[in-house]
Design a protein around this motif. Structure first.
Motif, PDB file in Angstrom:
ATOM      1  N   LEU A 213       7.272   4.125  -0.343  1.00 57.23           N
ATOM      2  CA  LEU A 213       6.823   4.682  -1.608  1.00 57.23           C
ATOM      3  C   LEU A 213       5.960   5.895  -1.310  1.00 57.23           C
ATOM      4  CD1 LEU A 213       5.741   1.335  -3.253  1.00 57.23           C
ATOM      5  CD2 LEU A 213       7.754   2.686  -3.801  1.00 57.23           C
ATOM      6  N   PRO A 214       6.111   6.951  -2.118  1.00 57.15           N
ATOM      7  CA  PRO A 214       5.250   8.119  -1.887  1.00 57.15           C
ATOM      8  C   PRO A 214       3.768   7.734  -2.012  1.00 57.15           C
ATOM      9  CG  PRO A 214       6.929   8.596  -3.541  1.00 57.15           C
ATOM     10  CD  PRO A 214       6.996   7.133  -3.265  1.00 57.15           C
ATOM     11  N   SER A 215       3.517   6.635  -2.738  1.00 53.11           N
ATOM     12  CA  SER A 215       2.136   6.233  -2.966  1.00 53.11           C
ATOM     13  C   SER A 215       1.519   5.539  -1.752  1.00 53.11           C
ATOM     14  CB  SER A 215       2.072   5.316  -4.182  1.00 53.11           C
ATOM     15  OG  SER A 215       3.081   4.337  -4.106  1.00 53.11           O
ATOM     16  N   ILE A 216       2.336   5.174  -0.775  1.00 53.90           N
ATOM     17  CA  ILE A 216       1.790   4.623   0.469  1.00 53.90           C
ATOM     18  C   ILE A 216       1.437   5.790   1.378  1.00 53.90           C
ATOM     19  CG2 ILE A 216       2.278   3.217   2.512  1.00 53.90           C
ATOM     20  CD1 ILE A 216       4.293   1.672   0.779  1.00 53.90           C
ATOM     21  N   ARG A 217       0.178   5.903   1.724  1.00 60.90           N
ATOM     22  CA  ARG A 217      -0.289   7.108   2.396  1.00 60.90           C
ATOM     23  C   ARG A 217      -0.426   6.873   3.891  1.00 60.90           C
ATOM     24  NH1 ARG A 217       1.344  10.564   0.296  1.00 60.90           N
ATOM     25  NH2 ARG A 217      -0.201  12.118   0.803  1.00 60.90           N
TER      26      ARG A 217
ATOM     27  N   SER B 229       5.288  -6.062  -1.129  1.00 64.07           N
ATOM     28  CA  SER B 229       4.150  -6.794  -1.669  1.00 64.07           C
ATOM     29  C   SER B 229       3.812  -7.992  -0.781  1.00 64.07           C
ATOM     30  CB  SER B 229       4.516  -7.244  -3.084  1.00 64.07           C
ATOM     31  OG  SER B 229       3.374  -7.512  -3.818  1.00 64.07           O
TER      32      SER B 229
ATOM     33  N   PHE C 193      10.202  -3.849  -3.861  1.00 60.86           N
ATOM     34  CA  PHE C 193       8.776  -4.024  -4.147  1.00 60.86           C
ATOM     35  C   PHE C 193       8.251  -5.395  -3.718  1.00 60.86           C
ATOM     36  CE2 PHE C 193       9.733  -0.527  -6.980  1.00 60.86           C
ATOM     37  CZ  PHE C 193       8.626   0.260  -6.823  1.00 60.86           C
TER      38      PHE C 193
ATOM     39  N   MET D 182      -4.825  -6.306  -5.755  1.00 52.42           N
ATOM     40  CA  MET D 182      -3.852  -5.482  -5.034  1.00 52.42           C
ATOM     41  C   MET D 182      -2.435  -5.867  -5.434  1.00 52.42           C
ATOM     42  SD  MET D 182      -4.917  -3.061  -3.085  1.00 52.42           S
ATOM     43  CE  MET D 182      -3.627  -2.779  -1.866  1.00 52.42           C
TER      44      MET D 182
ATOM     45  N   LEU E 154      -3.543  -8.407   3.920  1.00 52.71           N
ATOM     46  CA  LEU E 154      -4.844  -8.630   3.288  1.00 52.71           C
ATOM     47  C   LEU E 154      -5.424  -9.995   3.658  1.00 52.71           C
ATOM     48  CD1 LEU E 154      -4.012  -7.123  -0.198  1.00 52.71           C
ATOM     49  CD2 LEU E 154      -5.753  -6.267   1.373  1.00 52.71           C
TER      50      LEU E 154
ATOM     51  N   GLU F  26      -2.517  -1.112   4.715  1.00 55.68           N
ATOM     52  CA  GLU F  26      -1.180  -0.508   4.706  1.00 55.68           C
ATOM     53  C   GLU F  26      -0.660  -0.299   6.125  1.00 55.68           C
ATOM     54  OE1 GLU F  26      -1.289   2.896   2.018  1.00 55.68           O
ATOM     55  OE2 GLU F  26      -1.383   1.600   0.253  1.00 55.68           O
TER      56      GLU F  26
ATOM     57  N   LEU G 209       0.401  -3.473  -7.036  1.00 55.50           N
ATOM     58  CA  LEU G 209       1.699  -3.255  -6.409  1.00 55.50           C
ATOM     59  C   LEU G 209       2.852  -3.605  -7.353  1.00 55.50           C
ATOM     60  CD1 LEU G 209       0.807  -4.635  -2.882  1.00 55.50           C
ATOM     61  CD2 LEU G 209       1.506  -2.289  -3.385  1.00 55.50           C
TER      62      LEU G 209
ATOM     63  N   MET H  67       4.144   3.245  -8.686  1.00 54.34           N
ATOM     64  CA  MET H  67       4.129   3.339  -7.227  1.00 54.34           C
ATOM     65  C   MET H  67       5.242   4.255  -6.711  1.00 54.34           C
ATOM     66  SD  MET H  67       1.543   1.564  -6.581  1.00 54.34           S
ATOM     67  CE  MET H  67       1.623   1.561  -4.803  1.00 54.34           C
TER      68      MET H  67
ATOM     69  N   SER I  28      -5.203   3.648   4.929  1.00 53.29           N
ATOM     70  CA  SER I  28      -5.638   2.283   4.615  1.00 53.29           C
ATOM     71  C   SER I  28      -5.258   1.347   5.757  1.00 53.29           C
ATOM     72  CB  SER I  28      -4.964   1.842   3.312  1.00 53.29           C
ATOM     73  OG  SER I  28      -4.716   0.459   3.317  1.00 53.29           O
TER      74      SER I  28
ATOM     75  N   SER J 171      -4.992   5.669  -0.978  1.00 53.29           N
ATOM     76  CA  SER J 171      -3.838   4.871  -1.388  1.00 53.29           C
ATOM     77  C   SER J 171      -3.836   4.685  -2.905  1.00 53.29           C
ATOM     78  CB  SER J 171      -3.910   3.510  -0.682  1.00 53.29           C
ATOM     79  OG  SER J 171      -3.410   2.486  -1.493  1.00 53.29           O
ATOM     80  N   LYS J 172      -2.673   4.906  -3.503  1.00 57.14           N
ATOM     81  CA  LYS J 172      -2.573   4.757  -4.956  1.00 57.14           C
ATOM     82  C   LYS J 172      -2.794   3.298  -5.350  1.00 57.14           C
ATOM     83  CE  LYS J 172       0.439   6.878  -8.411  1.00 57.14           C
ATOM     84  NZ  LYS J 172       1.823   7.320  -8.674  1.00 57.14           N
ATOM     85  N   ALA J 173      -2.211   2.381  -4.584  1.00 60.34           N
ATOM     86  CA  ALA J 173      -2.361   0.958  -4.904  1.00 60.34           C
ATOM     87  C   ALA J 173      -3.837   0.565  -4.883  1.00 60.34           C
ATOM     88  CB  ALA J 173      -1.572   0.108  -3.905  1.00 60.34           C
ATOM     89  N   GLU J 174      -4.562   1.049  -3.874  1.00 56.78           N
ATOM     90  CA  GLU J 174      -5.983   0.699  -3.786  1.00 56.78           C
ATOM     91  C   GLU J 174      -6.777   1.340  -4.925  1.00 56.78           C
ATOM     92  OE1 GLU J 174      -7.292   1.468   0.266  1.00 56.78           O
ATOM     93  OE2 GLU J 174      -6.194  -0.265   1.044  1.00 56.78           O
TER      94      GLU J 174
END
Lengths: 442, 442
Positions: B294-298, B118, B114, A121, B125, B327, A125, A131, B324, A324-327
């Motif tokens: 970030l747009p990638s965080i949903r 992170s 970032f 992860m 996590l 997230e 990131l 991202m 997620s 999730s893009k990161a996942e």
């Protein structure tokens, strides 16, 4: 908003109106415990009342235990209000802690390499540029490529990354699939599920106006989960799979194959997928990772047959990606580096051994006065015990002793409960069985 | 290694050989996206070519999107190879790399911390026990509590954590909301959206069988985005908000308030939310973070009014959570520690200044022969230019010069394009305008 009438003739004190206003918000749960009250200055400005009035109201609220002062910080809503709040609201979702949870579908906590996943992860990131943008609606391209390799190796399914749609859960995918089915096959109205326990799937089809049936092969859409026909892991034999495909194909029915827990087929080789057997004609394949990784990682995927894929392509841009893009990036590399395959082997060994151990523990505690059903796959068995009261009563009594049960079936004479070994440590098997015994027979 | 024949007879330029050499390595995947190009000095030494030749090759590679420059660091390989690979496959959703992207809704890459995010993800996590189970269907309890505090402070909305439903995207939430509306208000059939550009929202309502209208206040459901009425950030004035609520309330219409980009209302105080103005009666509130993080965080959320909330409670367990868990946990703590508020302030300042700068650049390049529309919010302006060919033609010609455009309107005499400043660096404004000018007027 608070509507303070500043009528000079009024006899009630203004501060009591402020007091009542906030008291109600707190009791109604609209201001959560721990949340900060507006500052005196701000509140006085907003309500156009003097600071003294507000302060008097706050002091009264504090005196009555609704809020408390913190030095040099302000006033905060207390816990007391929240207790009242929760008790007041019927039907609120509560998450209860159980000492023994036989109904859980969590994963074994020793089995997952948190540090390893965390490294992947972190590395995902770090891909800052990537991202910064929205993900591809269909799922990240490299991830879909890796998926197509993975399922070719593991499930003998040949498909292009292009045929794969990624989503946060199988429900998110069904929410895209249902309108596609409606568009391509407007004459379809009935969907069959294996059992009523497939409630997450049937809910979505119900939401889109489909009629739900169970184990009815004459439905327009047949939803099956070949490695998870029942909660206790019955699998669909290969002969039956071929019959189903032939029958559906002749009648132009659509088959949806939810390949849930295919990894945990123990007593024989992994059974062939319907999608593989059919060459991808008239079958939608749905795969997920929640049983292999962490349930909290939300990634599933589906493979669409040509007609549905064509319809999807035209609409793909209208659906946001939910995963999730990161996942996705992390899982992509995790799979490429062989960790998912290793994790699958590890879990398969672990659950196979735990399931055997659970079965032995049940025999040891309940003797021959019970009936055990175990399928060829999965992480659970079904235990039938003599019991004359209702299943709800059993569940309630168990819950009082901090034992969580799921009732699968009940009759006038007996009750069948699910026993899942996945998240429970082996040393808890005997105590959990003893506790269940005491609830059933005492 | 590159085999440069230094044959004096050759007519092609040396730099094109260097260009071709690296282009091939990148396209074949031999130089992975994100990897660093050799420094000019090193490359020039190795290839025994002048630094100018190398630099010219690099500049061409950058112009064509194969590599990109990072200030004081060097050149890096872009993701173009993976995209091109996809482009080779027919029918695939294409994500093309553009040198200048005026249509992008990405975020400014300098704006996001970032490392900080992170850290929060890593800490989430590490909560092993929590990551082992499925998330709460409605969203994590502590996250919803933090959200209710956050929107009380930021949007003056009073609601309990219990009224909030979390999902991966606003579409995931609409996919839960639509069946609820159908259940509670079976007589509702027509939904109004501000403009046809709200395609992600109207697609979901369309999928559930609702008739879609535009700017029609007599629809049963009125979907509005008060801080983002148009792509160029027109906002709904407070007077109009109150009228809308009154009108909808009298007719028992349902209002869905998509509070997109409310944070970027520049020229006045943040405008009150419809949910707040109505006291939460007859209004569904939808909030998201894609423009702040970030747009990638949903992660998105909605607040349901009482009738819909009651219907939801009965079905909550039938829907899996799509966002997620990691997230959610990370964002919860990120908000509590004040980082989201700080990020919002930072972005608001940044985008306000960039938007002004973009406007100045447009004026400088196009002079008075153009018309600019800027709203009170957002990150974009609309530019109308005289142009007699079709918008598609303009888009295609721009694309050939690696300029990405979104056409908002066109007539026989002119065309209106969107110019978004959010992800484009300020130093690109003038070159992008010049390029657009050359496409339009040449």
């Amino acid at each position: 908003m608070l509507d303070i009438e500043k009528n000079q003739n009024r006899t009630t004190h203004l501060y009591m109106e402020v007091y009542e206003y906030y008291r109600k918000l707190i009791l109604d749960g609209k201001m959560a415990p721990g949340s900060k009250m507006p500052s005196l200055r701000k509140c006085s400005q907003e309500l156009k009342l003097s600071r003294t009035t507000i302060e008097t109201a706050y002091l009264q609220l504090a005196a009555d235990g609704y809020i408390m002062a913190k030095a040099q910080s302000g006033y905060y809503v207390t816990e007391i209000a929240s207790h009242q709040h929760i008790n007041n609201q019927p039907g609120t979702h509560k998450e209860t802690y159980y000492r023994y949870d036989l109904a859980s579908s969590g994963v074994d906590k020793e089995s997952f390499r948190f540090d390893l996943w965390s490294r992947y992860m972190k590395s995902a990131l770090r891909q800052n540029e990537r991202m910064l943008t929205y993900g591809e609606p269909q799922g990240e391209a490299d991830f879909r490529e890796t998926l197509s390799d993975y399922i070719r190796e593991r499930r003998n399914i040949l498909c292009s990354p292009d045929d794969i749609v990624v989503g946060a859960s199988f429900q998110s995918l069904l929410q895209i699939l249902c309108p596609l089915i409606h568009e391509v096959y407007p004459e379809f109205h009935r969907v069959s599920f294996p059992t009523p326990s497939f409630v997450h799937g049937s809910t979505v089809f119900g939401d889109y106006g489909y009629e739900i049936c169970y184990r009815n092969k004459d439905c327009d859409v047949v939803y099956v989960s070949p490695a998870h026909m029942t909660k206790w892991g019955e699998i669909m034999p290969v002969k039956r799979r071929l019959e189903l495909l032939k029958y559906a194909n002749e009648r132009h029915h659509l088959v949806i194959e939810d390949d849930f827990e295919n990894e945990f087929v123990y007593f024989q080789k992994p059974t062939p997928s319907l999608f593989g057997l059919s060459g991808g004609q008239g079958v939608v394949y749905i795969g997920s990772f929640s049983r292999l990784l962490l349930p909290s990682i939300r990634i599933s995927f589906m493979i669409l047959p040509p007609e549905l894929l064509n319809a999807y392509k035209k609409k793909a841009g209208f659906y946001n990606q939910t995963a999730s893009k990161a996942e996705q990036i992390a899982l992509c590399q995790f799979i490429r580096d062989g960790h998912l395959a290793a994790q699958t082997r590890r879990l398969k060994r672990l659950y196979s051994s735990k399931l055997k151990q659970l079965r032995r523990s049940v025999r040891q505690v309940f003797g021959t006065g019970c009936q055990i059903q175990v399928g060829a796959a999965g992480t659970s068995l079904a235990l039938t015990l003599p019991y004359e009261k209702s299943g709800d009563e059993l569940k309630k009594q168990a819950s009082e002793k901090s034992l969580h049960l799921q009732i699968l079936k009940e009759s006038e004479k007996d009750v069948t409960v699910l026993m899942s070994c996945s998240s429970m440590p082996v040393q808890d098997f005997i105590p959990a069985c003893e506790l269940l015994k005491s609830v059933v027979f005492d």
